[in-house]
Design an enzyme around this catalytic site. Sequence first.
Site, short mmCIF file in Angstrom:
data_model
loop_
_atom_site.label_atom_id
_atom_site.label_comp_id
_atom_site.label_asym_id
_atom_site.label_seq_id
_atom_site.Cartn_x
_atom_site.Cartn_y
_atom_site.Cartn_z
CB SER A 97 -8.23 -0.42 -5.15
OG SER A 97 -8.39 -0.52 -3.55
CG ASP A 227 -1.52 -3.95 -3.38
OD1 ASP A 227 -1.79 -3.22 -2.31
OD2 ASP A 227 -2.24 -3.98 -4.28
CG HIS A 256 -3.25 -0.53 -3.97
ND1 HIS A 256 -3.82 -1.78 -3.79
CD2 HIS A 256 -4.30 0.35 -3.95
CE1 HIS A 256 -5.30 -1.64 -3.95
NE2 HIS A 256 -5.37 -0.33 -3.63
#
Length: 276
Positions: A97, A227, A256
């Site tokens: 991320s 995601d 995610h």
Amino acid sequence: MTSITTKDGTEIFYKDWGPKDATPIMFHHGWPLSADDWDNQMMFFLEKGYRVIAHDRRGHGRSTQAWTGNDMDTYAADVAELTDALDLKGAIHVGHSTGGGEVARYVARAKPGRVAKAVLVSAVPPIMVKSDKNPGGLGIEVFDGLRKALLENRAQFYLDVPTGPFYGFNRPGANVSQGTIENWWRQGMMGGAKAQYDCIKVFSETDFTEDLKSIEVPTLVMHGDDDQIVPYADSAPLSVKLLKHGTLKTYAGFPHGMPTTNAAEINADILAFVRG
């Protein structure tokens, strides 16, 4: 605690496990978490004979709750200071991320010999926010909503995110883990509200296009097509097109937070890339 003090006086906490002469793998966490988010991967690769390192980004976890320097250039500079202090050579850098953005910025600028490979997992590059140059991005109102929720009730917000979209626990039939939700909350609440507020702008508005173009080492881009935090179509496929030596691995239905929810598959694929 193990930590370094950066040039501006910020203490950066880190974990450094395994033989010092083994190939180093350094993990970079997402927002608003900490090095603890990588515990599964660190134990896995430690048992495979690697040296594993993870740090708490400034303002996050056990590092100083800095109210300044909450920008991607400083994040990358902090990583450079840590890798210099540990004298990491030929390292593999793995970022999830926001941590994927940190990896892109650091690796693009790293000293020769420091980095061998990079892995971007559910990562924010090339850029998240919608603009004329990035029409497929998310509108600024999405990120304004995150900021509003953080200011109004950070503790509740940090329960809502992992309970819902982060791990896909809001999907029908999801295997919900209360421990995972509470661990996300625990990590988030360890950090500083100011730094985490600033980081929303960092992960949403930083443009990594030139960083990706500059990376010379082999780079694996891993992303789930379900995601809900960093939408697949506007991230991983675009990043791979910008990389000189990029490989895309797409995971059908993965969320995610797939390094946690689907750790076995993610770990195996990173291992294969590292060994390849």
